[in-house]
Design a protein around this motif. Structure first.
Motif, PDB file in Angstrom:
ATOM      1  N   PRO A 149      -5.313   8.833  -5.463  1.00 35.06           N
ATOM      2  CA  PRO A 149      -6.018   7.585  -5.120  1.00 35.06           C
ATOM      3  C   PRO A 149      -5.279   6.691  -4.137  1.00 35.06           C
ATOM      4  O   PRO A 149      -5.880   5.782  -3.569  1.00 35.06           O
ATOM      5  N   GLU A 150      -3.985   6.951  -3.889  1.00 39.56           N
ATOM      6  CA  GLU A 150      -3.266   6.186  -2.861  1.00 39.56           C
ATOM      7  C   GLU A 150      -3.694   6.611  -1.450  1.00 39.56           C
ATOM      8  O   GLU A 150      -3.443   5.895  -0.487  1.00 39.56           O
ATOM      9  N   GLY A 151      -4.299   7.791  -1.348  1.00 35.14           N
ATOM     10  CA  GLY A 151      -4.747   8.277  -0.045  1.00 35.14           C
ATOM     11  C   GLY A 151      -3.656   8.962   0.760  1.00 35.14           C
ATOM     12  O   GLY A 151      -3.887   9.397   1.884  1.00 35.14           O
ATOM     13  N   GLY A 152      -2.462   9.083   0.202  1.00 33.57           N
ATOM     14  CA  GLY A 152      -1.362   9.732   0.905  1.00 33.57           C
ATOM     15  C   GLY A 152      -0.038   9.331   0.282  1.00 33.57           C
ATOM     16  O   GLY A 152       0.013   8.660  -0.748  1.00 33.57           O
ATOM     17  N   ILE A 153       1.047   9.754   0.915  1.00 35.33           N
ATOM     18  CA  ILE A 153       2.398   9.449   0.436  1.00 35.33           C
ATOM     19  C   ILE A 153       2.945   8.245   1.188  1.00 35.33           C
ATOM     20  O   ILE A 153       2.821   8.142   2.407  1.00 35.33           O
ATOM     21  N   SER A 154       3.559   7.345   0.459  1.00 30.05           N
ATOM     22  CA  SER A 154       4.133   6.147   1.056  1.00 30.05           C
ATOM     23  C   SER A 154       5.155   6.492   2.133  1.00 30.05           C
ATOM     24  O   SER A 154       5.926   7.445   2.000  1.00 30.05           O
ATOM     25  N   ASP A 155       5.165   5.718   3.211  1.00 31.34           N
ATOM     26  CA  ASP A 155       6.160   5.916   4.263  1.00 31.34           C
ATOM     27  C   ASP A 155       7.523   5.379   3.866  1.00 31.34           C
ATOM     28  O   ASP A 155       8.531   5.648   4.542  1.00 31.34           O
ATOM     29  N   ASN A 156       7.569   4.584   2.811  1.00 29.46           N
ATOM     30  CA  ASN A 156       8.827   3.986   2.369  1.00 29.46           C
ATOM     31  C   ASN A 156       9.655   4.972   1.559  1.00 29.46           C
ATOM     32  O   ASN A 156       9.111   5.790   0.809  1.00 29.46           O
ATOM     33  N   TYR A 157      10.952   4.901   1.710  1.00 28.38           N
ATOM     34  CA  TYR A 157      11.873   5.702   0.902  1.00 28.38           C
ATOM     35  C   TYR A 157      12.946   4.786   0.340  1.00 28.38           C
ATOM     36  O   TYR A 157      13.649   4.143   1.098  1.00 28.38           O
ATOM     37  N   PRO A 158      13.074   4.693  -0.982  1.00 30.74           N
ATOM     38  CA  PRO A 158      12.272   5.346  -2.030  1.00 30.74           C
ATOM     39  C   PRO A 158      10.806   4.925  -1.960  1.00 30.74           C
ATOM     40  O   PRO A 158      10.496   3.827  -1.485  1.00 30.74           O
ATOM     41  N   PRO A 159       9.895   5.804  -2.439  1.00 35.18           N
ATOM     42  CA  PRO A 159       8.467   5.519  -2.329  1.00 35.18           C
ATOM     43  C   PRO A 159       8.040   4.362  -3.211  1.00 35.18           C
ATOM     44  O   PRO A 159       8.684   4.056  -4.212  1.00 35.18           O
ATOM     45  N   GLN A 160       6.956   3.739  -2.835  1.00 34.83           N
ATOM     46  CA  GLN A 160       6.370   2.660  -3.616  1.00 34.83           C
ATOM     47  C   GLN A 160       4.908   2.980  -3.886  1.00 34.83           C
ATOM     48  O   GLN A 160       4.229   3.571  -3.045  1.00 34.83           O
ATOM     49  N   LEU A 161       4.434   2.596  -5.055  1.00 34.00           N
ATOM     50  CA  LEU A 161       3.050   2.865  -5.416  1.00 34.00           C
ATOM     51  C   LEU A 161       2.132   2.013  -4.545  1.00 34.00           C
ATOM     52  O   LEU A 161       2.205   0.784  -4.551  1.00 34.00           O
ATOM     53  N   CYS A 162       1.286   2.677  -3.785  1.00 35.33           N
ATOM     54  CA  CYS A 162       0.403   1.990  -2.845  1.00 35.33           C
ATOM     55  C   CYS A 162      -0.926   1.646  -3.508  1.00 35.33           C
ATOM     56  O   CYS A 162      -1.315   2.252  -4.506  1.00 35.33           O
ATOM     57  N   PRO A 163      -1.655   0.673  -2.950  1.00 36.70           N
ATOM     58  CA  PRO A 163      -2.972   0.326  -3.495  1.00 36.70           C
ATOM     59  C   PRO A 163      -3.896   1.530  -3.535  1.00 36.70           C
ATOM     60  O   PRO A 163      -3.830   2.417  -2.686  1.00 36.70           O
ATOM     61  N   PHE A 164      -4.758   1.558  -4.526  1.00 36.01           N
ATOM     62  CA  PHE A 164      -5.683   2.668  -4.706  1.00 36.01           C
ATOM     63  C   PHE A 164      -6.965   2.454  -3.901  1.00 36.01           C
ATOM     64  O   PHE A 164      -7.440   1.327  -3.755  1.00 36.01           O
ATOM     65  N   LYS A 165      -7.535   3.554  -3.430  1.00 40.11           N
ATOM     66  CA  LYS A 165      -8.846   3.526  -2.796  1.00 40.11           C
ATOM     67  C   LYS A 165      -9.927   3.446  -3.882  1.00 40.11           C
ATOM     68  O   LYS A 165      -9.713   3.849  -5.024  1.00 40.11           O
ATOM     69  N   ASN A 166     -11.095   2.983  -3.521  1.00 43.46           N
ATOM     70  CA  ASN A 166     -12.170   2.765  -4.499  1.00 43.46           C
ATOM     71  C   ASN A 166     -12.996   4.001  -4.823  1.00 43.46           C
ATOM     72  O   ASN A 166     -13.586   4.099  -5.894  1.00 43.46           O
ATOM     73  N   GLY A 167     -13.063   4.955  -3.869  1.00 45.49           N
ATOM     74  CA  GLY A 167     -13.999   6.056  -3.964  1.00 45.49           C
ATOM     75  C   GLY A 167     -14.044   6.802  -5.280  1.00 45.49           C
ATOM     76  O   GLY A 167     -15.120   6.958  -5.875  1.00 45.49           O
ATOM     77  N   PRO A 168     -12.906   7.304  -5.779  1.00 43.23           N
ATOM     78  CA  PRO A 168     -12.965   8.097  -7.007  1.00 43.23           C
ATOM     79  C   PRO A 168     -13.457   7.325  -8.215  1.00 43.23           C
ATOM     80  O   PRO A 168     -14.052   7.907  -9.131  1.00 43.23           O
TER      81      PRO A 168
END
Length: 261
Positions: A149-168
């Motif tokens: 649901p994040e739509g991809g992997i965060s560009d930040n390292y360490p990763p951060q949980l990104c906002p979720f898309k609405n579709g699913p």
């Protein structure tokens, strides 16, 4: 760092070699939708063996037993290419992924995204509509849908949980399909993203499989609330994990800016 670089290339070779060995089976079972269940069985075997060959294993902790005779929408957080193998291993029933359209042209992913899986161009409303229409048809046929649901992997390292898309979440409500949130706080430490930048190492990727979130009582007006609920389930588990200080949330103040996919 040198050893991590060597290890990730060993992993890439293992994945490629496994694909070449199994390609005749992948090709044969991808020729007909009636064979997709068997195709997924071979994909599960491929993910398990190619990872184990370089000392990467998957451990799943279940909040409650899952009845895999029913279809679900599985929503994991996404920080590593290993998440894909992990979801293939986790889901014990017929399933498909929904992912970015570029995967349709991938050397390894192309066969799957031209057959069993569902590619989507998130910049095109028409493509999104067709993708979710196909996902709806598969769910109604009893096929579980795996979507990050994040739509991809965060560009930040360490990763951060990104906002979720609405579709699913809209889809789950429209079809009254339960959602299974899946959390992994340490997979990025084994292999982040593709692994080519920071390498990889042997280890156990630990996943928490949360109990299904029921949607039968909800309407499409509740889609945002459902999205937020699933986000918090995963985010709270990440905060309780061993990497609390490095795997944080960018949720506050940004969720309202997400798109409808």
């Amino acid at each position: 760092m040198i050893l991590r670089k060597v290890h990730v290339y060993l992993y890439i070779v293992s994945v490629a070699l496994g694909y070449l060995i199994l390609w005749p089976f992948f090709y044969y079972f991808s020729r007909s939708p009636e064979r997709y269940r068997t195709l997924n069985s071979f994909r599960r075997l491929w993910g398990l063996v190619s990872s184990a060959f370089v000392g990467i294993f998957y451990r799943f902790e279940y909040e409650q037993p899952i009845d895999w005779s029913k279809p679900y929408i599985i929503c994991p957080n996404h920080s590593s290419n290993l998440d894909i193998s992990a979801m293939c291993i986790l889901v014990k029933s017929n399933c498909c992924f929904m992912g970015k359209q570029e995967l349709e042209n991938g050397l390894v992913t192309g066969l799957f995204f031209r057959t069993v899986d569902i590619p989507v161009n998130r910049d095109s409303k028409m493509s999104s509509f067709r993708a979710f229409k196909k996902a709806s048809e598969k769910l109604q046929e009893g096929v579980s849908l795996i979507i990050f649901p994040e739509g991809g992997i965060s560009d930040n390292y360490p990763p951060q949980l990104c906002p979720f898309k609405n579709g699913p979440f809209r889809l789950a409500i429209e079809l009254k399909i339960p959602i299974i949130p899946v959390s992994s706080a340490n997979t990025w430490q084994i292999l982040w993203d593709t692994g080519t930048k920071h390498g990889s190492r042997p280890g156990f990727c630990k996943f928490k499989v949360h109990k299904p979130v029921e949607t039968a009582h909800l309407t499409v007006d509740n889609a945002d609330a459902l999205r937020d609920e699933v986000f918090e389930i995963i985010n709270n588990h990440l905060k309780q994990g061993e990497v609390t200080t490095t795997y944080g949330s960018q949720f506050s103040g940004t969720m309202q800016q997400t798109g409808n996919l």
